[in-house]
Design an enzyme around this catalytic site. Sequence first.
Site, PDB file in Angstrom:
ATOM      1  CG  ASP A  47      -5.729  -7.644 -13.040  1.00  0.00           C
ATOM      2  OD1 ASP A  47      -6.263  -6.555 -12.361  1.00  0.00           O
ATOM      3  OD2 ASP A  47      -5.219  -7.768 -13.938  1.00  0.00           O
ATOM      4  CG  ASN A  57      -4.866  -1.934   0.433  1.00  0.00           C
ATOM      5  OD1 ASN A  57      -4.458  -0.919   0.757  1.00  0.00           O
ATOM      6  ND2 ASN A  57      -4.060  -3.027  -0.120  1.00  0.00           N
ATOM      7  CE  LYS A  88     -21.734  -5.560 -11.958  1.00  0.00           C
ATOM      8  NZ  LYS A  88     -21.468  -5.253 -13.424  1.00  0.00           N
ATOM      9  CE1 TYR A 141      -2.184   5.966  -6.060  1.00  0.00           C
ATOM     10  CE2 TYR A 141      -1.871   8.155  -5.234  1.00  0.00           C
ATOM     11  CZ  TYR A 141      -2.234   6.790  -4.982  1.00  0.00           C
ATOM     12  OH  TYR A 141      -2.118   6.155  -3.870  1.00  0.00           O
ATOM     13  CE  LYS A 188      -5.480   5.177  -4.402  1.00  0.00           C
ATOM     14  NZ  LYS A 188      -5.893   4.055  -3.754  1.00  0.00           N
ATOM     15  CB  THR A 200       4.039   0.661   1.657  1.00  0.00           C
ATOM     16  OG1 THR A 200       3.771   1.681   0.759  1.00  0.00           O
ATOM     17  CG2 THR A 200       2.865   0.755   2.907  1.00  0.00           C
TER      18      THR A 200
END
Length: 256
Positions: free
Chosen positions: A65, A92, A126, A159, A163, A194
Amino acid sequence: MTFPLLEDKVAIVTGAAMGMGEATAKLFAEAQAKVVIADFNEEKGKAVVEEIKKAGGEAAFVKVDISDSEQVQKMVQFAVDTYGKLDVAVNNAALTPDDKPVAEFDEDYWDRLIAVDLKGTALCMKYEIQQFVKQGNGGSIVNISSVSGFRPQPNNIAYVAAKHGVVGMTKVAALEYGPQNIRVNSVAPGAIDTPMLRGALEQFGLNEEEYAPQLSLLNRFGQPREIAEASLWLASDQSSYVTGTTIHADAGYTSR
Ligand SMILES: NC(=O)c1ccc[n+]([C@@H]2O[C@H](COP(=O)([O-])OP(=O)(O)OC[C@H]3O[C@@H](n4cnc5c(N)ncnc54)[C@H](O)[C@@H]3O)[C@@H](O)[C@H]2O)c1
């Protein structure tokens, strides 16, 4: 079979159990990378590994996760333990947009989406960069943003914020680690066919024939592999003088 752009490279692709991540993992395997399929969907992720192996490629699954720092650290360690090093990562994995206007947005969903799409992407960078620095041989990261990283979309506040943030974080990492030949870029897909897009169409009661021309100068949705191709170029040494930038793989949406 594609040109072996990633021969001898080890790549992590997050969110690779389906959608664009799956297409990216498969294309990278065709390009001769050893691919770590990193996803919290174990069943689908392992199925992607089997498909890659059946096609003659090399892949391994790790459950992660990306919003959990310890799990992300283990994901990178898994790549190193399994294949000896890390060269490339495509960050992604993400959660889908919310469906509420600003005055009504769901605060719990905000927290979860920001934790995955924004902080999760930062955590991936990171630990991937820590590994690149340790190896001392550069590296290439591709973060997946969106047209929502450049344009407002209604009912999508978390969102859109996340983004836009991915684009900003990409530039920060590129600035800080360029001197060590660690390149960090992003791909901003438009409407790609998708499960995420199909879910959004259903949620908003839209159909492809009416909706695609509003989102694409080519009047069609993109295919996951068309995004994977952009990530492949950025991940590979073919793009060796490219860092801190975004490829708009959106059929001209943001140029309109
Ligand atoms: N589909 C589109 O039209 C579109 C457009 C622009 C940008 N994007 C972006 O492209 C990327 C891929 O989108 P998609 O449509 O293929 O998505 P998808 O929903 O089809 O697949 C997302 C994958 O990420 C995994 N995932 C989600 N949260 C995770 C977490 N916390 N940890 C690990 N894995 C997790 C899921 O299990 C799934 O396998 C995302 O970053 C998305 O925001 C999609």
